[in-house]
Design a protein around this motif. Sequence first.
Motif, PDB file in Angstrom:
ATOM      1  N   VAL A 162       0.845  -1.188   0.000  1.00 36.60           N
ATOM      2  CA  VAL A 162       0.000   0.000   0.000  1.00 36.60           C
ATOM      3  C   VAL A 162       0.882   1.240   0.000  1.00 36.60           C
ATOM      4  CG1 VAL A 162      -0.178   0.110   2.534  1.00 36.60           C
ATOM      5  CG2 VAL A 162      -1.973   1.131   1.112  1.00 36.60           C
ATOM      6  N   ARG A 163       0.492   2.214  -0.788  1.00 34.50           N
ATOM      7  CA  ARG A 163       1.160   3.521  -0.792  1.00 34.50           C
ATOM      8  C   ARG A 163       0.265   4.479  -0.023  1.00 34.50           C
ATOM      9  NH1 ARG A 163       3.093   7.345   0.220  1.00 34.50           N
ATOM     10  NH2 ARG A 163       3.475   9.206  -0.995  1.00 34.50           N
ATOM     11  N   THR A 164       0.717   4.894   1.142  1.00 29.64           N
ATOM     12  CA  THR A 164      -0.085   5.775   1.981  1.00 29.64           C
ATOM     13  C   THR A 164       0.819   6.743   2.722  1.00 29.64           C
ATOM     14  OG1 THR A 164      -1.654   5.860   3.830  1.00 29.64           O
ATOM     15  CG2 THR A 164      -0.061   4.061   3.851  1.00 29.64           C
ATOM     16  N   ASP A 165       0.331   7.939   2.915  1.00 25.69           N
ATOM     17  CA  ASP A 165       1.065   8.935   3.693  1.00 25.69           C
ATOM     18  C   ASP A 165       0.699   8.879   5.167  1.00 25.69           C
ATOM     19  OD1 ASP A 165       2.385   9.963   1.444  1.00 25.69           O
ATOM     20  OD2 ASP A 165       0.678  11.240   0.943  1.00 25.69           O
ATOM     21  N   LYS A 166      -0.282   8.047   5.509  1.00 27.79           N
ATOM     22  CA  LYS A 166      -0.747   7.964   6.891  1.00 27.79           C
ATOM     23  C   LYS A 166      -0.891   6.507   7.312  1.00 27.79           C
ATOM     24  CE  LYS A 166      -3.365  12.318   6.783  1.00 27.79           C
ATOM     25  NZ  LYS A 166      -4.695  12.941   7.015  1.00 27.79           N
ATOM     26  N   GLN A 167      -0.683   6.265   8.582  1.00 27.39           N
ATOM     27  CA  GLN A 167      -0.938   4.962   9.201  1.00 27.39           C
ATOM     28  C   GLN A 167      -0.177   3.817   8.521  1.00 27.39           C
ATOM     29  OE1 GLN A 167      -2.594   4.484  11.987  1.00 27.39           O
ATOM     30  NE2 GLN A 167      -3.233   6.617  12.214  1.00 27.39           N
ATOM     31  N   ALA A 168       1.043   4.092   8.071  1.00 30.78           N
ATOM     32  CA  ALA A 168       1.840   3.035   7.452  1.00 30.78           C
ATOM     33  C   ALA A 168       2.180   1.941   8.460  1.00 30.78           C
ATOM     34  CB  ALA A 168       3.117   3.623   6.851  1.00 30.78           C
ATOM     35  N   ASP A 169       2.369   2.311   9.727  1.00 31.76           N
ATOM     36  CA  ASP A 169       2.678   1.307  10.749  1.00 31.76           C
ATOM     37  C   ASP A 169       1.501   0.352  10.947  1.00 31.76           C
ATOM     38  OD1 ASP A 169       5.164   2.402  11.102  1.00 31.76           O
ATOM     39  OD2 ASP A 169       4.628   3.562  12.886  1.00 31.76           O
ATOM     40  N   LEU A 170       0.282   0.884  10.926  1.00 32.51           N
ATOM     41  CA  LEU A 170      -0.894   0.025  11.043  1.00 32.51           C
ATOM     42  C   LEU A 170      -0.990  -0.911   9.844  1.00 32.51           C
ATOM     43  CD1 LEU A 170      -3.588  -0.853  12.292  1.00 32.51           C
ATOM     44  CD2 LEU A 170      -4.670   1.080  11.102  1.00 32.51           C
ATOM     45  N   ALA A 171      -0.735  -0.382   8.654  1.00 35.13           N
ATOM     46  CA  ALA A 171      -0.768  -1.219   7.455  1.00 35.13           C
ATOM     47  C   ALA A 171       0.217  -2.376   7.581  1.00 35.13           C
ATOM     48  CB  ALA A 171      -0.460  -0.382   6.217  1.00 35.13           C
ATOM     49  N   ALA A 172       1.438  -2.076   8.058  1.00 35.88           N
ATOM     50  CA  ALA A 172       2.446  -3.122   8.220  1.00 35.88           C
ATOM     51  C   ALA A 172       2.012  -4.141   9.269  1.00 35.88           C
ATOM     52  CB  ALA A 172       3.783  -2.497   8.598  1.00 35.88           C
ATOM     53  N   ALA A 173       1.397  -3.663  10.343  1.00 37.11           N
ATOM     54  CA  ALA A 173       0.936  -4.578  11.394  1.00 37.11           C
ATOM     55  C   ALA A 173      -0.164  -5.504  10.895  1.00 37.11           C
ATOM     56  CB  ALA A 173       0.439  -3.779  12.597  1.00 37.11           C
ATOM     57  N   MET A 174      -0.901  -5.071   9.881  1.00 40.00           N
ATOM     58  CA  MET A 174      -1.970  -5.899   9.328  1.00 40.00           C
ATOM     59  C   MET A 174      -1.472  -6.821   8.218  1.00 40.00           C
ATOM     60  SD  MET A 174      -5.086  -3.107   9.305  1.00 40.00           S
ATOM     61  CE  MET A 174      -6.303  -4.248   8.638  1.00 40.00           C
ATOM     62  N   GLY A 175      -0.195  -6.664   7.816  1.00 37.59           N
ATOM     63  CA  GLY A 175       0.381  -7.567   6.828  1.00 37.59           C
ATOM     64  C   GLY A 175       0.715  -6.932   5.500  1.00 37.59           C
ATOM     65  N   LEU A 176       0.430  -5.643   5.334  1.00 36.06           N
ATOM     66  CA  LEU A 176       0.716  -4.951   4.080  1.00 36.06           C
ATOM     67  C   LEU A 176       2.104  -4.318   4.130  1.00 36.06           C
ATOM     68  CD1 LEU A 176      -2.741  -3.186   3.692  1.00 36.06           C
ATOM     69  CD2 LEU A 176      -1.900  -5.078   2.275  1.00 36.06           C
ATOM     70  N   ARG A 177       2.757  -4.250   2.987  1.00 32.31           N
ATOM     71  CA  ARG A 177       4.085  -3.638   2.923  1.00 32.31           C
ATOM     72  C   ARG A 177       3.936  -2.198   2.442  1.00 32.31           C
ATOM     73  NH1 ARG A 177       8.192  -7.826   0.076  1.00 32.31           N
ATOM     74  NH2 ARG A 177       9.684  -6.388   1.028  1.00 32.31           N
TER      75      ARG A 177
END
Length: 620
Positions: A162-177
């Motif tokens: 996922v390309r996001t400027d926000k909540q990248a840590d949450l994305a990683a915790a859910m399994g997304l790079r």
Amino acid sequence: MDFMLSRATRVTAQWASAPVQHAVARFWRDMEMTLSTTGFVPDNRLMICLAPALPPESYTLDVTENQLTLCAADDLGAVYGLLDISRHYLGVTPFWFWNQQQFEPKPFATVPEGRITGPAAAVGLRGWDLSDAPWLSAWADATENGWEMIFESLLRYRGNMVRTDKQADLAAAMGLRPVQNPQTPLGAAPQQAAAENPEERHKIWQDSIRTLKTSPRIWALGIDGMGGDPDGTASTAALQEQWQLLNATVPGAVAYILLQGETVALYQEGKLKIPDSVIPVLTPAPSASSAGGPGPGAQHGLWFSLCRRDKLTGNPMTAYPGGDTAVNGMLQGAWRGGVRSFWMVGTGDLRPSLMELNLTGALWCTPDTDCAAQRTAYLRCTYRAPDGWALTDSALEDLSVCLRARAESAVQAGSPPQPVGEAFLTRSTRLFASAWLCGKTQGPIQELAALLPAESYAEQLAAYQQLCTSALENYETLLPGCSYAGRATTPLWQEQVVFSVRLYLYALRGAVRFCTAREQFLDKDWQNCFCTLGRAADDFGAMAALLQPKTGFWAGFCSDTMLDGALTARVLTGLMAIPRAAGDGPDYAAWQAPLPGAPAAPVPDFTLYRALVQAETKKV
């Protein structure tokens, strides 16, 4: 015997990584939404086991009477396995949240005995670009679990980045790079631009890599001024240096480079050499004949957006111009051209593009997906009868016909002709009106030259009128057709599809009326020109009003600032002064004199327009 999944089923996992914990919690929530508390089946469980021998991101599901055994290759294998169980046996659709899916809890769900396999997706890296989604971002910030719902939807379609400027840590915790911003390669672009000597630039890159190396990500490579390197030598050397630094500090790192503008030609001509392990990504999506580069077998990626936000052709509030058929043709063409390593899809604000995102999610898993069948399947699970029953095949075909007609009816401009979004209608009308106000009606408008090539203002406006008139004829039929087709389903169809048709129709009406007013002006039909401009302003005002919803599907997700329909209406209102001056000046009393109760003093233009239209309506 089959397995009976119930609220009493125990869910256990052999490992407790953050993505697996999120997945198990999400699965429990899905069971609570879909299963009642009256169907407890004692002594059965769902066991999640790690099976590294399986291909990455895949799983197997072995079903016996008392146990579901989900063997996953890795975190994402477990995540996808649980989501697939939720989808196929609990009935939770990928966009359940966005499409307001209703659930009727049942005592238990049956999973048939045997082995089920969940193979890895066909495309290696698959994800959404959320960086250009202002309303979605604002909604997610203000909504509890808002970002989690967005990332969950992507995971349900087997996304893995996922390309996001926000909540990248949450994305990683859910399994997304998280994907690094292509405009800040290696996270060091601002300092890099100021670094002129190689030693300083080397240190900036190295420091940035060391700072970010502990967080999983997909790295971006690139340097400023690549397009100004005619033979590609300096750019090639810099990219090689970046990759060597990255690979030395983060062994096995995944990296890409986004090629745009002049760098595409350098790459396709073989002048720009990209390290073998780095994925060259092109935008717009390359086709089988345009991928270029090293040739067959080389990895390539694409980056395209379902939502264009440019002022002239953008579609911030409607589906992708050309519809799902155009998306399907582009992506399948890219796949055939060897573009199989990296697919990044810009979502815009998500809600206008749900059906197209559903298709892209199917295509990156199974590239030979049939577009029409996928559309029907999406309609079947999204739109239900008011009583909750599934729609008939005939009703589904009516909805599908409407969607195809919507895509085929859009204005097409340029050479070769390409469907354009609703911004084309507001912006172009405003450009023509502004030129008229300024008296610049000799030469063509340069901003429109690529879409409406012409030698003069009149020729350009005539081409615009022809395009809009043809589309308007289709849309005048399309709106009642879509409204009628949706009679068999819930208001969601009206809120999603009919809304977008109405929005585009109002803009088309305003554009065509503006063109008609110009003809009336040239014929010195001053009063009709005056009233036609008023009606055009009303059309764009109606479009702007649609974009201010207080409740419903679009509440909080749109604004007229995306299209400036109200601004277009104001420009047209100002333009009304010209035909009035020609036909009613200098005393500005003749047109209002015949009206009942007309005041002696001249009234404002729009007040007079309203009175003239009202008087004409009474005559009819």
